[in-house]
Enzyme design. Structure first.
Site, PDB file in Angstrom:
ATOM      1  CE  LYS A 131     -35.161 -35.709   7.242  1.00  7.41           C
ATOM      2  NZ  LYS A 131     -36.069 -34.663   7.416  1.00  7.41           N
TER       3      LYS A 131
HETATM    4  P1  NAD Z   1     -40.156 -40.846  -1.095  1.00  7.59           P
HETATM    5  O1  NAD Z   1     -39.435 -42.113  -0.821  1.00  7.59           O
HETATM    6  O2  NAD Z   1     -41.387 -41.192  -1.366  1.00  7.59           O
HETATM    7  O3  NAD Z   1     -39.762 -40.799  -2.674  1.00  7.59           O
HETATM    8  C1  NAD Z   1     -38.550 -40.082  -3.075  1.00  7.59           C
HETATM    9  C2  NAD Z   1     -38.849 -40.395  -4.611  1.00  7.59           C
HETATM   10  O4  NAD Z   1     -36.946 -40.044  -5.252  1.00  7.59           O
HETATM   11  C3  NAD Z   1     -38.865 -42.330  -5.569  1.00  7.59           C
HETATM   12  O5  NAD Z   1     -39.470 -41.307  -6.423  1.00  7.59           O
HETATM   13  C4  NAD Z   1     -37.287 -41.962  -6.508  1.00  7.59           C
HETATM   14  O6  NAD Z   1     -38.193 -43.283  -6.737  1.00  7.59           O
HETATM   15  C5  NAD Z   1     -36.946 -40.874  -6.540  1.00  7.59           C
HETATM   16  N1  NAD Z   1     -35.289 -41.034  -6.888  1.00  7.59           N
HETATM   17  C6  NAD Z   1     -34.184 -41.387  -5.209  1.00  7.59           C
HETATM   18  N2  NAD Z   1     -33.531 -41.646  -5.711  1.00  7.59           N
HETATM   19  C7  NAD Z   1     -33.523 -41.035  -6.770  1.00  7.59           C
HETATM   20  C8  NAD Z   1     -31.827 -40.398  -7.583  1.00  7.59           C
HETATM   21  N3  NAD Z   1     -31.125 -40.666  -7.432  1.00  7.59           N
HETATM   22  N4  NAD Z   1     -32.288 -39.638  -8.924  1.00  7.59           N
HETATM   23  C9  NAD Z   1     -34.145 -39.189  -8.822  1.00  7.59           C
HETATM   24  N5  NAD Z   1     -34.669 -39.808  -8.583  1.00  7.59           N
HETATM   25  C10 NAD Z   1     -34.911 -41.122  -6.917  1.00  7.59           C
HETATM   26  O7  NAD Z   1     -39.320 -39.944  -0.447  1.00  7.59           O
HETATM   27  P2  NAD Z   1     -40.208 -38.485  -0.008  1.00  7.59           P
HETATM   28  O8  NAD Z   1     -40.930 -38.604   0.796  1.00  7.59           O
HETATM   29  O9  NAD Z   1     -40.961 -38.037  -1.837  1.00  7.59           O
HETATM   30  O10 NAD Z   1     -39.487 -37.359   0.057  1.00  7.59           O
HETATM   31  C11 NAD Z   1     -38.898 -36.912  -1.408  1.00  7.59           C
HETATM   32  C12 NAD Z   1     -37.522 -35.858  -0.549  1.00  7.59           C
HETATM   33  O11 NAD Z   1     -38.546 -34.743  -0.458  1.00  7.59           O
HETATM   34  C13 NAD Z   1     -36.620 -36.008   0.012  1.00  7.59           C
HETATM   35  O12 NAD Z   1     -35.339 -34.907  -0.153  1.00  7.59           O
HETATM   36  C14 NAD Z   1     -37.141 -35.341   1.603  1.00  7.59           C
HETATM   37  O13 NAD Z   1     -35.891 -35.008   2.539  1.00  7.59           O
HETATM   38  C15 NAD Z   1     -38.141 -34.562   1.494  1.00  7.59           C
HETATM   39  N6  NAD Z   1     -39.656 -34.511   1.992  1.00  7.59           N
HETATM   40  C16 NAD Z   1     -40.415 -35.348   2.377  1.00  7.59           C
HETATM   41  C17 NAD Z   1     -41.188 -34.495   3.440  1.00  7.59           C
HETATM   42  C18 NAD Z   1     -42.473 -35.648   3.569  1.00  7.59           C
HETATM   43  O14 NAD Z   1     -43.529 -35.691   4.064  1.00  7.59           O
HETATM   44  N7  NAD Z   1     -41.979 -36.538   3.306  1.00  7.59           N
HETATM   45  C19 NAD Z   1     -41.564 -33.619   3.704  1.00  7.59           C
HETATM   46  C20 NAD Z   1     -40.006 -32.616   3.855  1.00  7.59           C
HETATM   47  C21 NAD Z   1     -39.677 -32.839   2.566  1.00  7.59           C
END
Ligand code: NAD
Length: 439
Positions: A131
């Site tokens: 990561k």
């Molecule tokens: P992103 O940045 O596209 O979206 C994150 C969302 O969470 C946004 O809507 C943001 O406003 C909200 N957010 C941020 N801080 C917050 C808080 N304190 N309380 C509530 N909401 C909050 O990110 P993403 O890529 O959608 O990732 C989201 C989660 O999924 C993360 O934990 C990430 O590690 C996990 N994840 C992502 C992927 C991927 O392919 N993008 C894959 C596996 C896991």
């Protein structure tokens, strides 16, 4: 040979080489890395892993911390802190996303790297776990500043990444554009290498279906779990915390599959409508207004309230540690689907298990993204583009198989789904480490 050389170096404990101290009494004060390692140690006990193997698997293989100086638009210089952590490479090149977030410090990135090792093993893609992160607030930065930050960070970590060594991807706060900048910055130094990152725009060698893959995988795994539990996904009410890449796609695909999304939120707060939200409308509103919170066809709720609304399925899809000791008793959903990484603290996990709430663990349900990243890497190496139907079909096969494997293991060993997922993953990685001769 001198006496000093004759002395055998004692085998250090895992803590001597960077693993967190083992926590036996979990509490909400645990750091993200302590929490991730807690689940590993529990699996290590169930699997009777020896001490040497625990040392290897509880700490990172390589940790790179870098300064990332950026001249901001107003002319002043900011020095950000960036990390690339390679947790374990026994099963293949390191793989994992890059996070831009204020909380992305060494401990958080270590935790996420370890989770990637277990996730990649569980979904059975030939990768180790890694990561990266830069501690910054991307929402307050211009595109120009973000591009400079990304190019500089890529140059700084370019010594440890590579097509067959370590392949970054997007995570929270980064997206396809970030990956395009990374690919370009890497290419300037080492020549055209599209497979150096995944999650790129399709025009630059990205895979069709990658952007929505994590959300799609979340829905595929959840539908399979509903079938196994004898409940209906069609018509189920769903609350989703986080309306970013993962949350948005999970919402839209769940809606397409006949579920009713009753609540969504972003960092500012959330909205609730018991009759179901129209996700495309909410999305348009979010792009126009900057947040979902001012959407009028629903009631305004806080992020904390969202976790406790009446619904059939709760999907945390934002940050870690949101389900904890203080709210685990109040959660009404009988099924929690961990689209985010590490949303449930170990204490909360024990409470939910006692309450008989089904928790589909992060290392299973959010593995769709890395799975299609694997397909993207394969396509870049083959220099051949797959059709979207093929991508989705292959993704579904893997999500369903991994979900079935976890359910079968939990039934056989009488454990929770998280324990079963960790047992399968840790066993696979330990086996690979042993065959390679790591210990
Ligand atoms: P992103 O940045 O596209 O979206 C994150 C969302 O969470 C946004 O809507 C943001 O406003 C909200 N957010 C941020 N801080 C917050 C808080 N304190 N309380 C509530 N909401 C909050 O990110 P993403 O890529 O959608 O990732 C989201 C989660 O999924 C993360 O934990 C990430 O590690 C996990 N994840 C992502 C992927 C991927 O392919 N993008 C894959 C596996 C896991």
């Amino acid at each position: 040979m001198g006496a000093a050389n004759d002395e055998k170096r004692p085998i250090g404990s895992a803590e001597d080489i960077g693993a967190p101290k083992r926590v036996t009494e979990p509490s909400d004060d645990m750091t993200p890395f302590e929490a991730a390692t807690y689940f590993f140690y529990e699996a290590a006990d169930r699997l009777n892993l020896d001490n040497e193997m625990r040392e290897i698997l509880a700490s990172s293989y390589r940790e790179l911390a870098v300064q990332v100086p950026v001249v901001m638009d107003d002319g002043h210089r900011m020095v950000f802190r960036g990390y690339r952590i390679q947790h374990n490479g026994a099963r293949g090149p390191y793989k994992g996303g890059i996070r831009y977030h204020e909380s992305a410090d060494l401990d958080e990135v270590r935790a996420l790297a370890a989770l990637m090792t277990w996730k990649n093993a569980l979904i059975d893609v030939p990768f180790g776990g890694a990561k990266g992160g830069v501690q910054c607030d991307p929402r307050s930065m211009s595109d120009g500043e973000l591009q400079k930050l990304t190019r500089r960070f890529t140059a700084m970590i370019s010594y440890v990444i590579g097509l067959n060594r370590d392949i970054p991807a997007p995570d929270m706060g980064t997206n396809a554009q970030t990956m395009a900048w990374m690919m370009d910055a890497y290419g300037q130094k080492y020549g055209y290498t599209p497979g150096i990152v995944t999650g790129k725009p399709v025009e630059m060698g990205g895979s069709p279906g990658r952007e929505e893959a994590t959300g799609r995988g979340v829905v595929m795994s959840t539908k399979e779990a509903c079938e196994r539990k004898g409940t209906k996904f069609k018509g189920a009410s769903i609350a989703i915390q986080g309306f970013g890449n993962v949350g948005y796609w999970a919402a839209i695909i769940a809606e397409e599959e006949g579920a009713k999304v009753v609540a969504v939120s972003d960092v500012e707060g959330g909205i609730f409508n018991g009759d179901g939200l129209e996700i495309e409308k909410v999305d348009k509103h979010r792009w126009n207004e900057g947040s979902v919170t001012s959407y009028t066809e629903g009631d305004k709720i806080s992020n904390e309230d969202l976790l406790e609304v009446e619904c059939d399925i709760l999907i945390p899809a934002a940050i870690q540690g949101v389900i904890h000791e203080r709210n685990a008793e109040q959660i009404k959903a009988p099924m929690i689907v961990e689209a985010a990484n590490g949303p449930t603290t170990p204490v909360a996990d024990n409470i939910l298990s006692k309450r008989d709430i089904t928790v589909l663990p992060d290392i299973l349900v959010n593995a769709g993204g890395v799975t299609v990243s694997y397909f993207e890497w394969v396509q870049n190496i083959q220099q051949f583009r797959w059709e979207i139907d093929n991508v989705n079909k292959e993704l579904e096969k893997r999500m369903i198989k991994a979900t079935d494997d976890v359910f079968a293991r939990a039934a056989k060993d009488q454990t929770t789904l998280r324990d079963a997922a960790f047992d399968i993953a840790v066993e696979r990685v330990a086996r690979a480490a042993e065959i390679r001769g790591y210990v």
